[in-house]
Design an enzyme around this catalytic site. Structure first.
Site, PDB file in Angstrom:
ATOM      1  N   SER A 107      35.827  56.135  20.409  1.00 50.07           N
ATOM      2  CA  SER A 107      35.997  56.063  19.047  1.00 50.07           C
ATOM      3  C   SER A 107      35.528  57.662  18.595  1.00 50.07           C
ATOM      4  CB  SER A 107      35.081  55.096  18.114  1.00 50.07           C
ATOM      5  OG  SER A 107      35.688  53.772  18.545  1.00 50.07           O
ATOM      6  N   ALA A 108      36.111  58.908  18.874  1.00 48.57           N
ATOM      7  CA  ALA A 108      35.711  60.217  19.289  1.00 48.57           C
ATOM      8  C   ALA A 108      35.530  60.889  17.662  1.00 48.57           C
ATOM      9  CB  ALA A 108      36.561  60.699  20.188  1.00 48.57           C
ATOM     10  N   ALA A 109      36.374  60.849  16.952  1.00 47.75           N
ATOM     11  CA  ALA A 109      36.214  61.706  15.559  1.00 47.75           C
ATOM     12  C   ALA A 109      35.049  61.354  15.206  1.00 47.75           C
ATOM     13  CB  ALA A 109      37.380  61.091  14.476  1.00 47.75           C
ATOM     14  N   PRO A 110      34.230  62.580  14.540  1.00 45.09           N
ATOM     15  CA  PRO A 110      34.964  63.862  14.254  1.00 45.09           C
ATOM     16  C   PRO A 110      34.755  64.924  15.576  1.00 45.09           C
ATOM     17  CG  PRO A 110      32.733  63.786  13.268  1.00 45.09           C
ATOM     18  CD  PRO A 110      33.095  62.589  13.796  1.00 45.09           C
ATOM     19  N   GLY A 111      34.015  64.281  16.696  1.00 39.90           N
ATOM     20  CA  GLY A 111      34.098  65.105  17.879  1.00 39.90           C
ATOM     21  C   GLY A 111      32.706  65.422  18.544  1.00 39.90           C
ATOM     22  N   GLY A 112      31.628  65.030  17.901  1.00 37.10           N
ATOM     23  CA  GLY A 112      30.423  65.280  18.446  1.00 37.10           C
ATOM     24  C   GLY A 112      30.008  64.744  19.878  1.00 37.10           C
TER      25      GLY A 112
ATOM     26  N   GLU B 225      40.922  58.465  19.309  1.00 38.68           N
ATOM     27  CA  GLU B 225      40.619  58.052  17.742  1.00 38.68           C
ATOM     28  C   GLU B 225      41.508  57.009  17.487  1.00 38.68           C
ATOM     29  OE1 GLU B 225      39.335  57.098  14.450  1.00 38.68           O
ATOM     30  OE2 GLU B 225      37.980  58.324  15.742  1.00 38.68           O
TER      31      GLU B 225
ATOM     32  N   ASP C 240      44.851  52.196  19.766  1.00 39.17           N
ATOM     33  CA  ASP C 240      43.914  50.902  19.704  1.00 39.17           C
ATOM     34  C   ASP C 240      43.420  50.613  20.810  1.00 39.17           C
ATOM     35  OD1 ASP C 240      43.483  48.545  17.579  1.00 39.17           O
ATOM     36  OD2 ASP C 240      43.790  47.873  19.812  1.00 39.17           O
TER      37      ASP C 240
ATOM     38  N   CYS D 201      25.178  53.005  15.056  1.00 43.06           N
ATOM     39  CA  CYS D 201      24.144  53.670  14.097  1.00 43.06           C
ATOM     40  C   CYS D 201      23.406  52.363  13.228  1.00 43.06           C
ATOM     41  CB  CYS D 201      24.667  54.781  13.189  1.00 43.06           C
ATOM     42  SG  CYS D 201      26.034  54.396  12.295  1.00 43.06           S
TER      43      CYS D 201
END
Length: 473
Positions: free
Chosen positions: A124-129, A148, A175, A245
């Site tokens: 789940s990569a976005a936004p890329g951190g 993503e 997915d 988080c």
């Protein structure tokens, strides 16, 4: 800031939770600003001098940055500048990221052999951190698949991957269930799972109104589905890094117990320094270690991370690989002067060319046959009438030849360029060339006899205006 009483009661008794100081730090509302530098483009000494003079536009020159202790690349800033008006930000010299999330580096450095070629999935990569962080710590022989699920968010992810300048990454839009078609493929899978978001209350007060016990339960169920879908793609002895988080045990320690129960995953412990303020928790069922970040104990937002080793074997499935188009000898000759590496495979899609390290070509072919790939390696541009029209990604890439002409801009001209305005600068040479700020490329111009064409991408241009003289540094 009024925290929901139901939320506070739900985490009473959770290890490390101190109700009074937790409420106080949220009431104070202080924001912590942290960045992570890009080691292939800069270092700390390039962003601030030995006398601690910060070179980020808009930051008080007398301020002193401090290192984030659990990463080699992270720094706390004493104040938050306008990153929009810092050309070094647009050049990909650093990424703005919460310090807690940078603990990923400890998980990777302690539990994975970073000297070896690894296949890594950031699910789940976005936004890329986390993806840009992984690109900084993985070996050049490692391949990152940055996925993503939500298609519109892929554009931001691609932009940040491009800024980072590495070519050993693919961006996909799938997915989690799609990765079942790649059994036993990845050495490491990072799952920063969608969650109820309580760790972001201080940063995003709107998240408070969306929080509920029902949402926590729904998120926990969703997290289980995601993990069940993705685990077949992890190799035997492969590493799963799970994070949220959220402060809720149902999304954290309970998920750790579920992984051990349902999949016989072996929990891995991470060594901590007591001075960091990170709380090591233990799940109630199987004693699985997890790591909690509280904003009243660390300089960062709420975060949880736990790591697991896969015990069960997954057999890789072979099969016939699909055909791909690559550049002809003539096309490679046109591209040669633009690139500093000859160990690349040049992929062709009509008139558009992309570069990928040659060692990954079979991986690319296999991944293309199973996944929805949105971006590959580094886009070089299009060949028209026997000449390359270079893509923005090439300007920001580590693949760009140092022999390609470049014009250095001062701050005011750099901002005009990023706003896609006309430039007053007169290049010494004509034709295609990069423009740079402090020798860091920002993008392309084409200097003609009577004008300069600004080729900064329209969709990325700065739309805001600033008259703040503090940026004139």
């Amino acid at each position: 800031m009024k925290l929901p009483e139901a939320f506070l009661q739900s985490i009473e008794g959770v290890k490390g939770f101190d109700r009074e100081s937790f409420i106080k730090v949220h009431d104070e509302g202080n924001q912590v600003t942290s960045i992570r530098i890009n080691p292939i483009k800069t270092d700390a000494h390039s962003l601030w001098d030995s006398d601690k003079e910060i070179k980020l536009a808009g930051v008080d020159q007398a301020s002193v940055p401090t290192s984030i202790p659990w990463t080699n690349y992270g720094y706390y800033l004493p104040e938050r500048p306008s990153f929009t008006f810092d050309p070094l930000f647009h050049a990909g010299c650093y990424y703005v990221q919460d310090a807690s999330s940078m603990f990923l580096e400890q998980a990777m450095s302690q539990l994975a052999d970073l000297s070896q070629p690894l296949k890594v999935l950031d699910l789940s990569a976005a936004p890329g951190g986390k993806s840009t962080h992984l690109l900084s710590i993985l070996s050049e022989e490692s391949l990152l698949v940055s996925n993503e699920v939500i298609r519109p968010r892929c554009n931001t992810l691609i932009d940040n991957i491009i800024k980072w300048g590495k070519s050993n990454a693919l961006v996909t839009n799938n997915d989690p269930a799609a990765f079942k078609k790649l059994p036993g493929y990845f050495d490491v899978i990072v799952v920063d799972a969608p969650c109820s978001g309580s760790g972001l209350f201080r940063k995003d007060p709107d998240a408070i109104t969306e929080w509920s016990l029902n949402n926590v339960a729904l998120c926990s169920q969703r997290q289980q589905r995601i993990l069940a879908d993705i685990l077949p793609a992890l190799k035997e002895n492969g590493l799963l890094i799970y994070s949220t988080c959220s402060y809720s045990e149902a999304e954290d320690e309970s998920i750790a117990d579920w992984l051990v129960n349902e999949f016989e995953m072996k929990n891995e412990r991470i060594s901590l320094n007591d001075e960091w303020g990170i709380v090591e928790s233990v799940s109630p069922g199987h004693g699985a270690f997890g790591y909690r970040f509280y904003p009243n104990k660390v300089k960062g937002e709420g975060f949880f991370i736990s790591c697991f080793r896969k015990v069960n074997e997954e057999k890789e499935v072979g099969g016939k690989l699909p055909r791909i188009d690559t550049a002809s000898s003539k096309e490679k000759l046109i591209l040669k002067d633009w690139l500093k590496s000859d160990s690349l495979e040049i992929l062709k899609d009509h008139d558009t060319f992309r570069a990928l390290p040659a060692i990954f070509i079979n991986d690319f072919i296999r991944l293309r046959g199973n996944l929805n790939i949105q971006y590959t390696g580094t886009e070089l541009g299009q060949i028209m009438k026997g000449r390359l029209v270079p893509d923005h990604a090439l300007a920001l890439s580590s693949l760009l030849s140092p022999n390609v002409a470049s014009t250095n801009l001062d701050y005011a001209e750099a901002i005009k360029y990023l706003q896609r305005k006309d430039l007053a600068t007169i290049p010494q040479t004509k034709g295609w060339q990069t423009v740079s700020y402090k020798n860091h490329p920002l993008g392309w111009i084409n200097a003609l006899a009577n004008r300069i064409n600004n080729y900064y991408p329209k969709e990325m241009r700065i739309l805001k205006q600033s008259n703040d003289s503090a940026f004139e540094k």
